[in-house]
Design a protein around this motif. Structure first.
Motif, mmCIF file in Angstrom:
data_model
loop_
_atom_site.group_PDB
_atom_site.id
_atom_site.type_symbol
_atom_site.label_atom_id
_atom_site.label_comp_id
_atom_site.label_asym_id
_atom_site.label_seq_id
_atom_site.Cartn_x
_atom_site.Cartn_y
_atom_site.Cartn_z
ATOM 1 N N TYR A 115 26.216 -19.664 -65.244
ATOM 2 C CA TYR A 115 26.278 -21.086 -64.910
ATOM 3 C C TYR A 115 26.084 -21.921 -66.170
ATOM 4 C CZ TYR A 115 25.450 -25.536 -62.636
ATOM 5 O OH TYR A 115 25.537 -26.848 -62.250
ATOM 6 N N SER A 116 26.967 -22.858 -66.377
ATOM 7 C CA SER A 116 26.906 -23.692 -67.573
ATOM 8 C C SER A 116 27.040 -25.160 -67.182
ATOM 9 C CB SER A 116 28.022 -23.305 -68.546
ATOM 10 O OG SER A 116 27.996 -24.129 -69.678
ATOM 11 N N ILE A 282 13.730 -29.850 -60.165
ATOM 12 C CA ILE A 282 15.171 -30.098 -60.294
ATOM 13 C C ILE A 282 15.902 -29.610 -59.045
ATOM 14 C CG2 ILE A 282 17.241 -29.489 -61.611
ATOM 15 C CD1 ILE A 282 15.438 -29.301 -64.090
ATOM 16 N N MET A 283 15.486 -28.469 -58.522
ATOM 17 C CA MET A 283 16.108 -27.908 -57.323
ATOM 18 C C MET A 283 15.988 -28.868 -56.147
ATOM 19 S SD MET A 283 15.166 -24.302 -55.446
ATOM 20 C CE MET A 283 15.989 -23.791 -53.931
ATOM 21 N N ARG A 284 14.807 -29.434 -55.946
ATOM 22 C CA ARG A 284 14.600 -30.356 -54.815
ATOM 23 C C ARG A 284 15.390 -31.652 -54.999
ATOM 24 N NH1 ARG A 284 9.244 -28.440 -55.252
ATOM 25 N NH2 ARG A 284 8.640 -30.282 -56.463
ATOM 26 N N SER A 290 19.890 -22.557 -54.818
ATOM 27 C CA SER A 290 19.282 -21.472 -55.581
ATOM 28 C C SER A 290 18.479 -22.027 -56.744
ATOM 29 C CB SER A 290 20.364 -20.528 -56.114
ATOM 30 O OG SER A 290 19.843 -19.634 -57.075
ATOM 31 N N LEU A 291 17.307 -21.444 -56.958
ATOM 32 C CA LEU A 291 16.477 -21.828 -58.102
ATOM 33 C C LEU A 291 17.149 -21.430 -59.409
ATOM 34 C CD1 LEU A 291 13.665 -23.159 -58.498
ATOM 35 C CD2 LEU A 291 12.731 -20.859 -58.724
ATOM 36 N N GLY A 296 19.180 -23.051 -64.910
ATOM 37 C CA GLY A 296 20.218 -23.147 -65.930
ATOM 38 C C GLY A 296 20.103 -24.397 -66.780
ATOM 39 N N TYR A 297 19.676 -25.501 -66.186
ATOM 40 C CA TYR A 297 19.538 -26.737 -66.956
ATOM 41 C C TYR A 297 18.417 -26.617 -67.985
ATOM 42 C CZ TYR A 297 22.627 -28.913 -63.556
ATOM 43 O OH TYR A 297 23.700 -29.228 -62.781
#
Length: 321
Positions: A115-116, A282-284, A290-291, A296-297
């Motif tokens: 993932y990019s 960030i996920m929320r 997916s975590l 990835g960030y």
């Protein structure tokens, strides 16, 4: 069990899509299922049409051959998505006791590329973009800078996807001053709440004021984002709006290829990571399933930090010591 030789797969595909529709996925998700299933099914039919294919034709061998032909002209991500669509379809058939097992275990699935994230390039690009768009462009037939800034700000400061913006209603912006939030109908039917700061709240309020001047008061169930005729913005119109904002700001060369509006969302997430947000936060905020995606960030930010340190000219002076 039904007689496999007599069961047409095309009819079962329609049953599968109807069952998926009860989960309330986005229209684009259902279209992707139909497209992926239909494309591979046509290859199994070998030019005779997908309506002639029966369950008896769906062996691991025939599926492997069809997927090999399908993959010849497509990116690995597209092939992986099609594999997942077929896996979900066969899982449905097993659950419905139409088939005793899922043959997709015999078909290789491409490994997805790492993932990019694709944020806007340039440290001050978001600020330059907003500054350029907030003023009316007299070259436009009907300039509406308040609306255009609101669209950009919802992606840059709340991280909304294109589909989530289109689904927003006036009443989704809620809360008392200082505690404002936007209720988002997220991807895959996962709702989330994103807090909005006073600055973004002010942008949305100015847009709604300008909308009332143009079209009168809107109800809480009306679409939040509308076009210049007052109709709800559609996918193509929103994409064109964002592209035109890039052109007006002169930053088209800083937009990663294929990202467009998603580059704004990626910029939001990347800046969160740069400012110390962890993967769970960030996920929320972005509604990731997916975590790993959120992580990835943070990893990209770490790479950027190392690249900045590597660029320090003093480091080069150490090489001869």
């Amino acid at each position: 069990m039904q007689d496999e030789q007599d069961v047409r797969v095309a009819g079962l595909v329609e049953e599968f899509l109807a069952a998926r529709a009860t989960r309330k996925p986005s229209v684009h998700t259902l279209q992707a299922y139909r497209r992926d299933l239909g494309a591979v099914l046509a290859l199994i039919g070998d030019g005779d049409g997908d309506d002639v294919v029966t369950l008896g034709d769906l062996s691991p061998r025939s599926l492997r051959a069809a997927f090999a032909r399908f993959a010849a002209s497509r990116a690995p991500a597209s092939v992986a998505r099609a594999w997942s669509s077929w896996n979900a379809f066969f899982t449905f058939l097993v659950t419905e006791r139409v088939l005793p097992g899922n043959p997709m275990s015999g078909v290789d699935k491409p490994r997805p590329a790492p993932y990019s994230p694709k944020p806007l390039r340039g440290e001050d690009t978001p600020e330059q973009l907003l500054s350029a768009v907030r003023s009316a462009d007299e070259r436009q037939r009907d300039p509406w800078p308040e609306r255009d800034v609101a669209v950009l700000a919802l992606a840059l400061c709340a991280g909304l996807r294109l589909s989530e913006m289109l689904a927003l209603r006036v009443g989704d912006v809620q809360g008392r001053p200082g505690e404002r939030r936007v209720e988002v109908a997220g991807k895959g039917g996962r709702p989330r709440t994103v807090p909005i700061e006073p600055e973004l709240d002010g942008v949305i309020e100015r847009y709604q004021d300008s909308r009332r001047v143009r079209f009168g008061r809107a109800g809480p169930r009306d679409a939040l984002l509308v076009d210049r005729r007052g109709a709800p913005l559609r996918r193509g119109g929103l994409q064109y709006l964002v592209e035109s904002c890039y052109r007006r700001a002169g930053v088209t060369d800083r937009v990663p290829r294929g990202a467009q509006l998603h580059a704004l969302r990626h910029t939001f997430a990347t800046r969160l990571a740069e400012d110390g947000a962890n993967a769970s936060e960030i996920m929320r905020l972005l509604g990731h399933a997916s975590l790993t995606t959120s992580q990835g960030y943070i990893e990209v930010t770490a790479e950027q930090q190392r690249a900045a340190v590597r660029a320090n000219r003093t480091n080069r002076a150490l090489r001869g010591l």
